[in-house]
Design an enzyme around this catalytic site. Structure first.
Site, PDB file in Angstrom:
ATOM      1  N   LYS A   1     -19.408 -13.354  -6.879  1.00  0.00           N
ATOM      2  CA  LYS A   1     -18.337 -14.185  -7.439  1.00  0.00           C
ATOM      3  C   LYS A   1     -17.502 -13.351  -8.403  1.00  0.00           C
ATOM      4  CE  LYS A   1     -21.839 -15.992 -10.556  1.00  0.00           C
ATOM      5  NZ  LYS A   1     -21.546 -16.562 -11.847  1.00  0.00           N
TER       6      LYS A   1
ATOM      7  N   ARG B   1     -25.797 -27.920 -16.194  1.00  0.00           N
ATOM      8  CA  ARG B   1     -24.465 -27.539 -15.720  1.00  0.00           C
ATOM      9  C   ARG B   1     -24.136 -28.337 -14.468  1.00  0.00           C
ATOM     10  NH1 ARG B   1     -23.190 -21.161 -14.760  1.00  0.00           N
ATOM     11  NH2 ARG B   1     -24.669 -21.421 -13.038  1.00  0.00           N
TER      12      ARG B   1
ATOM     13  N   HIS C   1     -31.327 -22.650 -11.691  1.00  0.00           N
ATOM     14  CA  HIS C   1     -30.764 -21.502 -12.408  1.00  0.00           C
ATOM     15  C   HIS C   1     -31.355 -21.459 -13.814  1.00  0.00           C
ATOM     16  CE1 HIS C   1     -27.989 -18.281 -13.030  1.00  0.00           C
ATOM     17  NE2 HIS C   1     -27.266 -18.903 -13.934  1.00  0.00           N
TER      18      HIS C   1
ATOM     19  N   TYR D   1       0.150  -3.090 -34.368  1.00  0.00           N
ATOM     20  CA  TYR D   1       0.488  -4.393 -34.948  1.00  0.00           C
ATOM     21  C   TYR D   1      -0.350  -4.677 -36.187  1.00  0.00           C
ATOM     22  CZ  TYR D   1       2.730  -5.199 -30.434  1.00  0.00           C
ATOM     23  OH  TYR D   1       3.515  -5.099 -29.330  1.00  0.00           O
TER      24      TYR D   1
ATOM     25  N   CYS E   1      -3.079  -3.129 -27.878  1.00  0.00           N
ATOM     26  CA  CYS E   1      -1.850  -3.823 -27.461  1.00  0.00           C
ATOM     27  C   CYS E   1      -2.021  -4.365 -26.041  1.00  0.00           C
ATOM     28  CB  CYS E   1      -0.667  -2.864 -27.500  1.00  0.00           C
ATOM     29  SG  CYS E   1      -0.475  -1.973 -29.057  1.00  0.00           S
ATOM     30  N   MET E   2      -0.977  -4.997 -25.550  1.00  0.00           N
ATOM     31  CA  MET E   2      -1.060  -5.598 -24.214  1.00  0.00           C
ATOM     32  C   MET E   2      -1.278  -4.539 -23.127  1.00  0.00           C
ATOM     33  SD  MET E   2       1.705  -7.993 -22.239  1.00  0.00           S
ATOM     34  CE  MET E   2       1.507  -9.488 -23.178  1.00  0.00           C
ATOM     35  N   ASP E   3      -0.591  -3.403 -23.253  1.00  0.00           N
ATOM     36  CA  ASP E   3      -0.622  -2.399 -22.174  1.00  0.00           C
ATOM     37  C   ASP E   3      -1.052  -1.023 -22.653  1.00  0.00           C
ATOM     38  OD1 ASP E   3       1.012  -4.391 -20.606  1.00  0.00           O
ATOM     39  OD2 ASP E   3       2.428  -3.829 -22.191  1.00  0.00           O
TER      40      ASP E   3
END
Ligand code: PLP
Length: 382
Positions: A50, A147, A176, A277, A324-326
């Protein structure tokens, strides 16, 4: 031109300029062999694939594992199940959760995907669907996870109800564990007792169960009595353990993923220079910073700000300032002449251990690996 999922794949790309996750299929096969070596002859393996095989790539991983003798695959979504069939995977496929859509139930039945049976309402949905061929159901017994599924005592009635529908087949019964990687065995023992009670109830009701399974990776290693007819191995196949206690019992597995990214920019900074940042980090001395082309949008968590490190030329370099993002910045002041184009290892062989990185901010390797985004190409080795 086929529709490509990978947003970078349609554009010109040069892997030397991007993060790349190298996936060592030989390591995954080795880890499977380690798992099999712990099983009694005839015990089957379901590989949990999965979440894109925990970020390693659903189809390439499943193909390799099927060739290596995996009998079943466990998936979380109808899309994952159908993708396996479309890729030509012939082994059993078990969808580890319930499905509501009648159209999807039909498609899954047609694709010979076994569905998880959680309760009588789900049974009615499955029975009411247009079934082109008999549909295999596997009952999830709730022994403590809370669950999915009904408690042990309700299992025989549910199994007998399956038998009343000519197009439904009971293919298995499973549960499980919540704490099988914990050195304290009391919860796992209680769950095993509850599962045994469910199996005993089924036997008394005259229900034959073709496949009984309970063990995840940790229980596969630590609880041989929980192997039954099949184990469901996930994280161990990718070379990790959920706890040190389990790792000590099975040190032979190898992490299968190495995440790399290139340095894109290098500069000298003076002591006191703020970085990224919020200026969370200021250079404590004159030093050299390298900017690396990976960030949280690729799946390198922002929570590794102030915690992460990478390996460059085999040397540890700390991630400094906010991720940062990238992009992210590393302090390379102790290395000579670092240049753009050099590659760092963010986790995996030659770099930090994904499990240790994950734990440094309170999570598990599962989240780090499965969180690696579609923007990062997977390149297969071995
Ligand atoms: C139902 C079920 N079985 C097996 C697994 C595999 O677990 P692990 O990766 O700990 O082996 C999972 C994963 O969470 C699961 O949800």
């Amino acid at each position: 031109m086929p529709q490509l999922q990978d947003p970078g794949a349609t554009a010109a790309r040069d892997l030397a300029e991007e993060p790349v996750a190298y996936v060592d299929l030989a390591a995954i096969e080795h880890n499977l062999a380690v798992v099999k070596g712990r099983l009694a002859p005839g015990t089957k393996v379901l590989a949990a694939v999965k979440a894109d095989a925990y970020g390693h790539g659903l189809v390439p991983v499943a193909r390799r594992l099927e060739r290596a003798g995996v009998a079943w695959f466990g998936v979380a979504t109808p899309g994952e199940a159908l993708a396996l069939r479309e890729a030509g995977v012939e082994a059993g496929v078990l969808l580890l959760g319930p499905v509501r859509s009648p159209e999807l139930i039909t498609r899954l039945a047609d694709a010979r995907v076994a569905l998880t049976l959680t309760d009588h309402a789900a049974l009615e949905r499955y029975a009411a669907a247009d079934l082109p061929r008999p549909l295999e159901l596997q009952i999830d017994v709730d022994t403590g996870m809370s669950r999915l599924g009904l408690p042990a005592a309700a299992t025989p009635a549910l199994a007998l109800a399956v038998a009343r529908h000519p197009k439904l087949r009971l293919g298995g019964v499973w549960t499980h564990f919540t704490d099988s990687d914990d050195p304290d065995p009391s919860t796992t023992r209680r769950q095993l007792e509850a599962f045994e009670a469910a199996l005993a109830g089924l036997a008394r009701a005259g229900v034959e169960v073709p496949l009984r399974h309970a063990a995840n990776s940790a229980a596969t290693i630590a609880y041989p009595e929980a192997h039954y007819d099949m184990v469901r191995a996930g994280i161990v196949l990718y070379g990790h353990h959920g706890s040190d206690w389990v790792a000590r019992q099975e040190p032979r597995v190898r992490p299968a993923m190495r995440l790399e990214a290139p340095v894109t920019f290098v500069k000298r900074v003076a002591a006191g220079t703020p970085v990224s940042y919020g200026a969370l980090w200021r250079a404590p001395r004159d030093t050299t910073l390298a900017t690396v082309r990976i960030g949280y949008a690729d799946g390198y968590p922002r929570q590794l700000t102030g915690r992460g490190w990478v390996s460059l030329r085999g040397q540890r370099c700390d991630v400094v300032g906010r991720v940062c993002m990238d992009q992210l910045m590393i302090d390379v002041g102790h290395l000579d002449g670092v240049e753009p184009g050099e590659r760092v290892v963010l986790w995996g062989e030659g770099g930090p251990d994904a499990e240790a990185l994950a734990r440094s901010f309170g999570t598990v390797s599962y989240e780090l690996l499965s969180g690696l985004g579609p923007r990062v190409p997977r390149v297969y080795l071995g």
